[in-house]
Design a protein around this motif. Sequence first.
Motif, mmCIF file in Angstrom:
data_model
loop_
_atom_site.group_PDB
_atom_site.id
_atom_site.type_symbol
_atom_site.label_atom_id
_atom_site.label_comp_id
_atom_site.label_asym_id
_atom_site.label_seq_id
_atom_site.Cartn_x
_atom_site.Cartn_y
_atom_site.Cartn_z
ATOM 1 N N ARG A 190 -57.583 14.983 13.606
ATOM 2 C CA ARG A 190 -56.464 15.835 13.188
ATOM 3 C C ARG A 190 -56.963 17.247 12.888
ATOM 4 N NH1 ARG A 190 -54.190 11.019 11.011
ATOM 5 N NH2 ARG A 190 -55.441 11.147 9.106
ATOM 6 N N TRP A 191 -58.098 17.345 12.227
ATOM 7 C CA TRP A 191 -58.666 18.667 11.926
ATOM 8 C C TRP A 191 -59.046 19.388 13.218
ATOM 9 C CZ3 TRP A 191 -62.563 17.298 7.434
ATOM 10 C CH2 TRP A 191 -61.823 16.976 6.282
ATOM 11 N N ASP A 192 -59.669 18.654 14.145
ATOM 12 C CA ASP A 192 -60.095 19.277 15.392
ATOM 13 C C ASP A 192 -58.896 19.746 16.209
ATOM 14 O OD1 ASP A 192 -62.659 18.704 14.633
ATOM 15 O OD2 ASP A 192 -62.913 17.001 15.991
ATOM 16 N N SER A 218 -57.575 22.885 14.676
ATOM 17 C CA SER A 218 -58.456 24.021 14.984
ATOM 18 C C SER A 218 -58.251 24.509 16.406
ATOM 19 C CB SER A 218 -59.922 23.619 14.786
ATOM 20 O OG SER A 218 -60.175 23.276 13.439
ATOM 21 N N GLU A 230 -58.901 11.338 10.809
ATOM 22 C CA GLU A 230 -58.778 12.581 10.047
ATOM 23 C C GLU A 230 -59.570 13.695 10.730
ATOM 24 O OE1 GLU A 230 -57.165 14.630 6.692
ATOM 25 O OE2 GLU A 230 -56.722 12.712 7.670
ATOM 26 N N ARG A 231 -60.751 13.368 11.232
ATOM 27 C CA ARG A 231 -61.551 14.360 11.964
ATOM 28 C C ARG A 231 -60.793 14.862 13.174
ATOM 29 N NH1 ARG A 231 -66.511 13.359 16.095
ATOM 30 N NH2 ARG A 231 -64.744 12.524 17.229
#
Length: 220
Positions: free
Chosen positions: A81-83, A86, A78-79
């Motif tokens: 995917r967020w990165d 961004s 999940e981290r």
Amino acid sequence: MTARDQAWRTDRRSGGGRAAQREERRAAILQAAMELIAERGYRGTSLAAVAERAGLTQQGLLHHFPSKELLLVGVLEERDRWDTASAAAASGVRRTDTLAALVDYNAERPGVVQTYTVLSGDSVTEDHPARDFFERRFRRVRETLAEALRAEFGDRLPGGLTPERAAPLLAAVMDGLQLQWLLEPEEVDMPAAFRDFLALLGDTGAGRRPPEGEGPDTPS
């Protein structure tokens, strides 16, 4: 519409509802895990605590994530995917500046960085549940870093390395700095040190290595 068609549509709607419900529960579990990791760190986050924070029984949590390691892999996915989202939003910015901004962001979430560091180290052991994730992740990271370096420097960095040869070094610096920073956060300024390394990558000083195929000048 026949009774059979009506039943089929009802089953389809209920199936879709169940799938959405599963995704909502999974998202709630990951959110709870990330919050607890931020508050308590990797070791202090238990499955029971995550289940309670997510409003589930521990058995209900295990239905989605059968072990703590797999839950933590889910957090790291999940981290990532967020990165990635961004980075995509920062299109037009120099690629290495985007990497530096990511290091800045990681400095604000030590719990997740700790989880990543512990799991990545443990994953080198045989049959570790996170091994496949990290093998795939490092391959993807090397490819992504090579693309970022090529976009900024072309086919050769100022020091003579190709982006593909420099990419694993860049990945090693990022992970190595995280480890040193976790151990001594007051001594190691991770964002500043990473920018120092980026400056070395772009250094065009006299100490640069000549590109392949180019040797040093022959003495007269």
